[in-house]
Design a protein around this motif. Structure first.
Motif, PDB file in Angstrom:
ATOM      1  N   THR A 283       1.494  10.316  45.579  1.00  0.00           N
ATOM      2  CA  THR A 283       1.209  11.253  44.501  1.00  0.00           C
ATOM      3  C   THR A 283      -0.045  10.882  43.735  1.00  0.00           C
ATOM      4  OG1 THR A 283       3.553  11.761  44.263  1.00  0.00           O
ATOM      5  CG2 THR A 283       2.136  12.347  42.439  1.00  0.00           C
TER       6      THR A 283
ATOM      7  N   VAL B  17      -3.382  13.161  43.161  1.00  0.00           N
ATOM      8  CA  VAL B  17      -3.902  13.470  41.823  1.00  0.00           C
ATOM      9  C   VAL B  17      -5.364  13.052  41.695  1.00  0.00           C
ATOM     10  CG1 VAL B  17      -3.723  12.856  39.380  1.00  0.00           C
ATOM     11  CG2 VAL B  17      -1.664  13.445  40.662  1.00  0.00           C
TER      12      VAL B  17
ATOM     13  N   GLN C  45      -8.353  15.828  41.468  1.00  0.00           N
ATOM     14  CA  GLN C  45      -9.067  15.818  40.193  1.00  0.00           C
ATOM     15  C   GLN C  45     -10.563  15.567  40.408  1.00  0.00           C
ATOM     16  OE1 GLN C  45     -10.668  13.320  38.223  1.00  0.00           O
ATOM     17  NE2 GLN C  45     -10.991  14.815  36.559  1.00  0.00           N
TER      18      GLN C  45
ATOM     19  N   TYR D  68      -7.263  18.266  35.816  1.00  0.00           N
ATOM     20  CA  TYR D  68      -5.970  17.599  35.949  1.00  0.00           C
ATOM     21  C   TYR D  68      -4.855  18.615  36.185  1.00  0.00           C
ATOM     22  CZ  TYR D  68      -7.804  13.052  34.625  1.00  0.00           C
ATOM     23  OH  TYR D  68      -8.491  11.870  34.612  1.00  0.00           O
TER      24      TYR D  68
ATOM     25  N   GLY E 227      -2.415  18.178  39.199  1.00  0.00           N
ATOM     26  CA  GLY E 227      -0.974  18.126  38.986  1.00  0.00           C
ATOM     27  C   GLY E 227      -0.238  19.180  39.769  1.00  0.00           C
TER      28      GLY E 227
ATOM     29  N   GLY F 105       6.423  11.542  36.636  1.00  0.00           N
ATOM     30  CA  GLY F 105       5.365  12.535  36.730  1.00  0.00           C
ATOM     31  C   GLY F 105       4.517  12.618  35.477  1.00  0.00           C
TER      32      GLY F 105
ATOM     33  N   VAL G 262       0.118  11.559  35.336  1.00  0.00           N
ATOM     34  CA  VAL G 262      -1.004  12.375  34.880  1.00  0.00           C
ATOM     35  C   VAL G 262      -1.554  11.862  33.550  1.00  0.00           C
ATOM     36  CG1 VAL G 262      -1.655  14.679  34.093  1.00  0.00           C
ATOM     37  CG2 VAL G 262      -0.205  14.413  36.105  1.00  0.00           C
TER      38      VAL G 262
ATOM     39  N   VAL H 180       4.315  16.655  36.495  1.00  0.00           N
ATOM     40  CA  VAL H 180       2.868  16.550  36.704  1.00  0.00           C
ATOM     41  C   VAL H 180       2.193  17.899  36.453  1.00  0.00           C
ATOM     42  CG1 VAL H 180       2.991  14.595  38.282  1.00  0.00           C
ATOM     43  CG2 VAL H 180       3.098  16.908  39.203  1.00  0.00           C
ATOM     44  N   THR H 181       2.902  18.995  36.757  1.00  0.00           N
ATOM     45  CA  THR H 181       2.339  20.320  36.505  1.00  0.00           C
ATOM     46  C   THR H 181       2.199  20.578  35.012  1.00  0.00           C
ATOM     47  OG1 THR H 181       3.366  21.158  38.529  1.00  0.00           O
ATOM     48  CG2 THR H 181       2.619  22.780  36.919  1.00  0.00           C
TER      49      THR H 181
ATOM     50  N   GLY I 235      -0.207  18.074  33.289  1.00  0.00           N
ATOM     51  CA  GLY I 235      -1.591  18.398  33.602  1.00  0.00           C
ATOM     52  C   GLY I 235      -2.113  19.543  32.752  1.00  0.00           C
TER      53      GLY I 235
END
Length: 424
Positions: free
Chosen positions: A42, A46, A50, A56, A60, A242, A246, A365-366, A369
């Protein structure tokens, strides 16, 4: 079938006794090699995305697609391993994963549109080899009803976290000093090598449940109420992984020290590893259900303080504390599987929990981000707070569903702990 554990009369189970289990090292060393690249996945995605997009949020989202795909397919991988054997599932899995990872890398470097990265992320996540559940299933085959089961759960936690100390450091170093794609390329190569090496250890593979004279009912682990409660609990843990991935990357970038990302995440993982060692060394007299409640409350409390950190030292200290709270919750949660899930569905149950961590991580992460892109620096740390607090509320409300199920003596098929997901 008699246990292969060498037991000492009157002695408390410990790591030394566990590691003297006959044949254990034949799958432990290949298993460690096979799960090492898992800790790189992961963070490598990322950092690569990025770099190529400058966002980000996009990074993400791409990592989230990988995590969701893994979460959806991992339980089926576990079910297939229960029915057809680990080798039959693992060999094609590592081949597909390596090819998919390299395809994703080529698309990212070629500045392909985001939707193309999403398409490539699906098979990359779906084919993530479930080494962790497979190692735990082999422990279960060796230990059966031994009191060493809890010690093995803690040992697996330490092993996983050891990989997550070195994995992020390696991935970050490769991506920042060699090439932004170096982390993902290395992950694909190591997955192929380690996965095939682990698959070659056929002698320790658990007996396929569909064979032999014993009749094993193939009941989905998801039908067990306690498993559903644990899934929500592990979703909250995934939000910590997660959110920190980020947010730590964004924080170190904002202070002009991107190389510190791996160090800070390694500190977090080191806390997880150290508490896992202690958890396995303690002869617990408190019921696992209560231990899970107390440990998870501590996790929610420490995770809620992350967003207040504005210096490297304070963030490292808080990350260490959060990590120290994660391992006991994970170990206890996976240990509960032994008491609430029928023997023939435990590998599947472990992969459901692994998938829950991946899904929680993907959502985190979504969201993190987007928060980092649109709000203030450090806003992504709100995600671990929200995820753990909501999961704690669910755990408290439904804790009665974690009561151990009454059942006759069975041969255990797994050893509890988090299977390494891509939580680097």
């Amino acid at each position: 079938m008699a246990s292969t554990v060498t037991s000492g009369t009157g002695s408390r189970p410990g790591y030394g006794q566990l590691l003297r289990t006959r044949g254990a090292w034949t799958f432990l060393l290949p298993g460690f090699a096979a799960r090492q690249p898992f800790a790189m996945l992961t963070i490598s995605i990322v950092l690569l995305v990025q770099h190529t997009t400058g966002s980000y949020g996009a990074a993400g989202a791409a990592a989230a697609v990988t995590g969701v795909s893994m979460a959806l397919f991992a339980p089926y991988s576990g079910r297939l391993a229960d029915r057809h054997g680990q080798r039959a599932v693992l060999i094609p899995g590592v081949l597909v994963h390596s090819l998919s990872g390299l395809t994703f890398t080529a698309l990212a470097l070629g500045h392909a549109p985001l939707w193309a990265l999403f398409v490539a992320a699906v098979p990359t996540g779906a084919s993530v080899p479930q080494i962790g559940p497979m190692v735990r299933a082999r422990w279960g085959e060796k230990l059966q009803d031994s009191p060493l089961m809890t010690t093995a759960a803690a040992f697996e936690s330490v092993t996983d976290e050891l990989t997550f100390v070195f994995g992020p450091l390696l991935a970050t170093a490769l991506c920042t000093t060699v090439n932004p794609a170096a982390g993902l390329v290395t992950e694909a190569g190591l997955t192929l090598f380690g996965g095939l090496l682990f698959a070659a250890r056929k002698s320790t593979q658990p007996t396929v449940t569909g064979n032999g004279h014993a009749r094993v009912e193939h009941v989905s682990a998801l039908r067990v109420p306690g498993v559903r409660v644990l899934i929500v609990t592990f979703l909250g843990i995934g939000s910590v992984f997660g959110g920190m991935q980020v947010s730590l990357a964004a924080f170190t970038e904002s202070i002009g020290e991107p190389g510190l990302n791996g160090v800070l995440y390694g500190t977090f993982a080191a806390g997880n590893m150290l508490s896992g060692v202690v958890c396995g060394a303690v002869a617990w007299k408190i019921a696992p259900q209560r231990r899970l409640l107390v440990g998870y409350a501590a996790l929610a409390l420490t995770a809620s303080a992350l967003w207040t950190a504005h210096s490297v030292l304070l963030l490292a200290a808080l990350g260490l504390l959060v990590g120290m709270c994660i391992a006991p919750a994970l170990i206890t949660g996976y240990t509960l599987v032994e008491g609430i899930v029928p023997a023939g569905a435990r590998t599947e149950a472990f992969t459901w929990l692994t998938g829950a961590v991946a899904l929680g991580q993907a959502a985190a992460v979504t969201v993190a981000g987007q928060l980092e892109d649109r709000l203030w620096g450090g806003a992504g740390f709100l995600v671990p707070m929200a995820g753990t607090v909501l999961a704690l509320g669910t755990l408290i409300a439904l804790r009665s569903r974690l009561a151990t199920r009454p059942h006759s003596r069975t041969v255990a098929r797994g050893v509890g702990h988090r299977v390494p997901v891509a939580v680097d």
